[in-house]
Write an enzyme that holds these catalytic residues in place. Structure first.
Site, PDB file in Angstrom:
ATOM      1  N   ASP A  25       0.802  -1.054  -0.023  1.00 56.99           N
ATOM      2  CA  ASP A  25       0.062  -0.123   0.008  1.00 56.99           C
ATOM      3  C   ASP A  25       0.922   1.244   0.073  1.00 56.99           C
ATOM      4  OD1 ASP A  25      -2.111   1.844   0.053  1.00 56.99           O
ATOM      5  OD2 ASP A  25      -2.869   1.139   2.167  1.00 56.99           O
ATOM      6  N   ASP A 119      -2.831   2.433  -6.292  1.00 56.37           N
ATOM      7  CA  ASP A 119      -1.863   2.508  -5.192  1.00 56.37           C
ATOM      8  C   ASP A 119      -1.638   1.286  -4.067  1.00 56.37           C
ATOM      9  OD1 ASP A 119      -4.260   3.085  -4.010  1.00 56.37           O
ATOM     10  OD2 ASP A 119      -3.515   4.751  -2.545  1.00 56.37           O
ATOM     11  N   GLU A 120      -2.273   0.195  -4.537  1.00 59.80           N
ATOM     12  CA  GLU A 120      -2.246  -1.055  -3.626  1.00 59.80           C
ATOM     13  C   GLU A 120      -2.574  -2.142  -4.385  1.00 59.80           C
ATOM     14  OE1 GLU A 120      -5.139  -1.512  -0.519  1.00 59.80           O
ATOM     15  OE2 GLU A 120      -6.368   0.091  -1.669  1.00 59.80           O
TER      16      GLU A 120
END
Length: 380
Positions: A25, A119-120
């Protein structure tokens, strides 16, 4: 594991082979990119998206979060909480490019990558391309490479299933790493408030609280029939995560279920003509994406958010997939006409196409243990 003597519970499954799952993350991703690219923003409270008067916060820097600024918060509320907040226009092309850099790093270790957003992502490194036996070592290497190649930081969670890996990545944020071993799993879950569980949102957490379920330990005490009675098919998922059990695989090929676009306006809309002009823009955005990716869908949903933040949706499903941009716009206009005359100003309009066919995009994790749908929201 559960107590097999529990008369209302379910028999524990035979223990599967221990998997090695990493959840990566990025830390305040959009805001961190802006601070990286603009030294004047470093160390200052930054909000990506919105404006001082309108819109919502897409992401907040850690400096802003200290004041209580969070993503999805109305910009006016964020500014009230943090008068020194700096609003920055989002640059999604830049975020996508960096996200691809990061995924290229992941791909050096495993092909089993399940992106959740820019983003993860989850990674299954049980069998990995480098033959590294330690998932923790892989997570450390990935974090180091992200820092070296992008000048950004990432947090990582390592565990034997997706649910716990996600919890672990939140444990030492920002720029941290945490490992939940099989021996730790059940006890770790017991100690947490249910509102911290990925897959249990605020409304579900509030419902659980009303039922006397405050923590993972409380959740574990409830029988499977009880949870299914109150939460339907997701009760099965809740029953097992309370025991640290989550058998969902990392799935790199999940299909996106919907595509949508929306826009927040500088001034509220009051007339049908104004609203039609804005709906035409967002519908065109959706259709261009669908054309590019050879996607068609049968369900059109109109989203309307009023000046007081009340939100409504209207949907229509066709028997056959829509064949043209004109079809999409025509249905969107019909749905829009149904909300006029409007009792108050409109601050946001969105159009979503779902019941997709031919979709080639990845879907997001829904956290419920069921095959889920995520809306890709395109930015105007």
């Amino acid at each position: 594991m559960s107590d097999s003597s529990d008369p209302g519970g379910a028999a524990d499954p035979a223990p599967p082979p221990v998997r090695k799952i990493i959840h990566i993350d990025m830390d305040a991703f959009y805001a961190s990119v802006e601070q990286r690219d603009n030294p004047d923003l470093r160390g200052k409270p930054v909000a990506v998206g919105g404006s001082r008067e309108r819109g919502v916060v897409a992401a907040a820097s850690y400096e802003a979060r200290k004041f209580g600024v969070r993503s999805a918060m109305p910009s006016v509320t964020a500014k009230r909480k943090c008068p020194e907040l700096i609003f920055v226009k989002p640059r999604f092309d830049a975020y996508r490019a960096i996200s691809q850099q990061i995924r290229d790093i992941f791909a050096d270790y495993t092909p089993l990558i399940e992106p959740l957003s820019l983003d993860e992502a989850y990674l299954d490194v049980t069998q990995n391309l480098k033959g590294i036996p330690s998932a923790t070592q892989i997570a450390e290497e990935i974090r180091a490479r992200i820092r070296a190649e992008t000048q950004l930081t990432a947090s990582a969670g390592v565990s034997y299933n997706k649910f716990l890996a996600k919890l672990a990545s939140d444990h030492n944020k920002p720029d941290g790493l945490f490992v939940i071993t099989p021996r730790m799993g059940a006890a770790f879950v017991e100690s947490l408030p249910v509102g911290r569980f990925h897959g249990i949102g605020p409304a579900t957490a509030a419902k659980m609280n009303r039922l006397g379920i405050e923590t993972g330990a409380d959740l574990r005490e409830r029988t499977l029939p009880f949870l299914q009675q109150h939460f339907g098919k997701t009760g099965h998922f809740y029953y097992w995560i309370a025991r640290g059990v989550d058998e969902r695989p990392v799935r790199p090929d999940r299909i996106r279920k919907s595509v949508g676009a929306e826009d927040t306006f500088a001034a509220d809309l009051f007339t049908l003509e104004e609203a039609q002009a804005e709906v035409e823009k967002v519908a065109d955005k959706v259709w261009r994406y669908c054309e590019k990716h050879s996607i068609r869908g049968r369900t059109v949903t109109l989203k309307v958010k009023y000046a007081d933040f009340q939100q409504i949706t209207r949907s229509r499903t066709q028997q056959m997939p829509l064949a043209s941009a004109a079809d999409l716009l025509g249905i969107a206009f019909e749905l829009l006409a149904g909300v006029f005359p409007t009792p108050k100003g409109i601050r946001l309009l969105g159009v979503t196409l779902s019941s997709l066919e031919g979709a080639a995009e990845r879907d997001d994790e829904n956290g419920t243990g069921e095959t889920g749908a995520r809306q890709l929201t395109l930015t105007l």
